[in-house]
Design an enzyme around this catalytic site. Structure first.
Site, PDB file in Angstrom:
ATOM      1  N   HIS A 147      -0.906   5.090 -14.110  1.00  0.00           N
ATOM      2  CA  HIS A 147      -0.580   6.506 -13.913  1.00  0.00           C
ATOM      3  C   HIS A 147      -1.721   7.185 -13.174  1.00  0.00           C
ATOM      4  O   HIS A 147      -2.750   6.557 -12.892  1.00  0.00           O
ATOM      5  CB  HIS A 147      -0.331   7.202 -15.262  1.00  0.00           C
ATOM      6  N   HIS A 196       3.185   8.491 -20.070  1.00  0.00           N
ATOM      7  CA  HIS A 196       3.152   9.223 -18.805  1.00  0.00           C
ATOM      8  C   HIS A 196       3.031   8.261 -17.633  1.00  0.00           C
ATOM      9  O   HIS A 196       2.408   7.200 -17.731  1.00  0.00           O
ATOM     10  CB  HIS A 196       2.059  10.280 -18.751  1.00  0.00           C
ATOM     11  N   HIS A 210      -8.053  11.480 -11.617  1.00  0.00           N
ATOM     12  CA  HIS A 210      -8.264  10.043 -11.809  1.00  0.00           C
ATOM     13  C   HIS A 210      -6.978   9.269 -11.549  1.00  0.00           C
ATOM     14  O   HIS A 210      -5.891   9.841 -11.533  1.00  0.00           O
ATOM     15  CB  HIS A 210      -8.774   9.733 -13.223  1.00  0.00           C
ATOM     16  N   HIS A 242      -7.650   8.870 -26.896  1.00  0.00           N
ATOM     17  CA  HIS A 242      -7.190  10.239 -26.677  1.00  0.00           C
ATOM     18  C   HIS A 242      -6.359  10.698 -27.873  1.00  0.00           C
ATOM     19  O   HIS A 242      -5.576   9.908 -28.418  1.00  0.00           O
ATOM     20  CB  HIS A 242      -6.243  10.301 -25.464  1.00  0.00           C
ATOM     21  N   TYR A 251     -13.083   6.193 -18.925  1.00  0.00           N
ATOM     22  CA  TYR A 251     -13.139   6.763 -17.582  1.00  0.00           C
ATOM     23  C   TYR A 251     -14.457   6.365 -16.944  1.00  0.00           C
ATOM     24  O   TYR A 251     -15.506   6.426 -17.591  1.00  0.00           O
ATOM     25  CB  TYR A 251     -13.044   8.293 -17.630  1.00  0.00           C
ATOM     26  N   GLU A 261      -9.678   5.002 -14.473  1.00  0.00           N
ATOM     27  CA  GLU A 261      -9.512   4.878 -15.917  1.00  0.00           C
ATOM     28  C   GLU A 261      -8.895   3.512 -16.209  1.00  0.00           C
ATOM     29  O   GLU A 261      -8.100   3.002 -15.405  1.00  0.00           O
ATOM     30  CB  GLU A 261      -8.562   5.972 -16.441  1.00  0.00           C
TER      31      GLU A 261
HETATM   32 FE   LIG Z   1      -5.189   9.048 -17.564  1.00  0.00          FE
END
Ligand SMILES: [Fe+2]
Length: 303
Positions: A147, A196, A210, A242, A251, A261
């Site tokens: 992503h 996502h 990113h 997260h 990251y 990432e």
């Molecule tokens: Fe991300």
């Protein structure tokens, strides 16, 4: 089904030799071609010709590509995007190397390509009685582009485009507060079973926060951290989890300053799952679930 995935990211780099070293030896992508000042890479578990394009001459995003499943869906999306009101331009097979006919939506200061065909390369392990992974992967050995997070100003319109035109689902959203009319800060949008496929963050049009490679699990994220230390790569955040999406993450920066990432986990998304809302006062836990602190560079540095 429509859009299947984020198919490619095309970024600028300041020094191609350093960038090649980073993406080949540290991230562990396969170099699949080089022509006209661009170098092409794919992960070991990707079948198409490339998921990353590097071009020397600066830093930041040139364009990104979304792969659509069927030719007729490509035509439907082009027409719908025009009706939606964004500027749409066409490209022909070969204008983007190894990519078929398609169109570009100009949104949030970004060029978002839609295509249905890319040269097929396959994978080393093949598709008949395959081994679990190729031998002798380099560095992190990233299998797949996962992503990306784009910055832009008018998030509300962009989110509506992804949801109403492209049939993405808003999976998680961050708002300034729960007050009526409070601005949208970020949105995580899925076209798959992942949390996502693209995310959008309020900010300057054209900004790249990113792009991300998928890893199998938390153990692989920890191994990636070891590789990043071994190769003296600057780490921005993590390894951690997260709160937003529950994904496990690190990251880090490529030698030009583009933020990368590696990401694993997150829950399995279904379209009937209700959208999760985060408020800005919980940003620290949303970003770094364990430390519950905001890393300043994570919010201020982008390309
Ligand atoms: Fe991300």
């Amino acid at each position: 089904m429509g859009v299947m995935r984020l198919g490619y990211v095309h970024v600028k780099v300041t020094d191609m030799a350093e960038a090649r070293q980073h993406y080949s030896e540290t991230v562990g992508l396969y170099e699949t071609g080089a022509a006209d000042g661009k170098v092409y890479f794919k992960g070991w578990d990707e079948w198409d010709h490339h998921s990353l394009v590097l071009e020397e001459g600066g830093v930041g995003l040139v364009r990104l590509g979304m792969k659509v499943r069927k030719p007729e869906e490509l035509a439907q999306f082009e027409s719908a995007a025009q009706k939606f009101g964004y500027t749409v331009t066409r490209f022909s097979k070969g204008e983007n190397a190894e990519v078929g006919d398609g169109f570009t939506v100009h949104m949030l200061g970004h060029q978002v390509d839609f295509y249905q065909d890319m040269t097929y390369l396959g994978v080393d392990v093949g598709v008949l009685n395959p081994m679990s992974h190729p031998r002798n992967l380099k560095g992190i050995g990233a299998p797949f582009l996962d992503h990306m997070l784009l910055k832009g100003d008018d998030l509300e319109t962009a989110e509506r485009f992804f949801v109403d035109v492209l049939d993405f689902a808003p999976v998680e959203r961050m708002v300034a507060s729960m007050d009526d009319g409070a601005p949208l800060i970020a949105t995580w949008l899925s076209c798959s079973s992942k949390t996502h496929d693209i995310a959008l963050l309020k900010g300057e049009d054209g900004g790249l926060h990113h792009f991300t490679f998928q890893l199998r699990d938390w153990g692989k994220v920890q191994d990636a951290a070891d590789t990043l230390v071994h190769d003296d790569v600057p780490i921005d955040l993590g390894p951690t989890r997260h709160g937003i999406t529950r994904g496990e993450t690190i990251y880090f920066f490529d030698p030009s300053g583009n933020r990368n990432e590696v990401f694993a986990g997150g829950y399995n998304f279904n379209y009937d799952r209700p959208c999760v809302t985060w408020t800005m006062d919980q940003l620290a836990r949303g970003l770094d679930y364990y430390k519950r602190e905001v890393t300043e560079t994570f919010l201020t540095v982008y390309t």
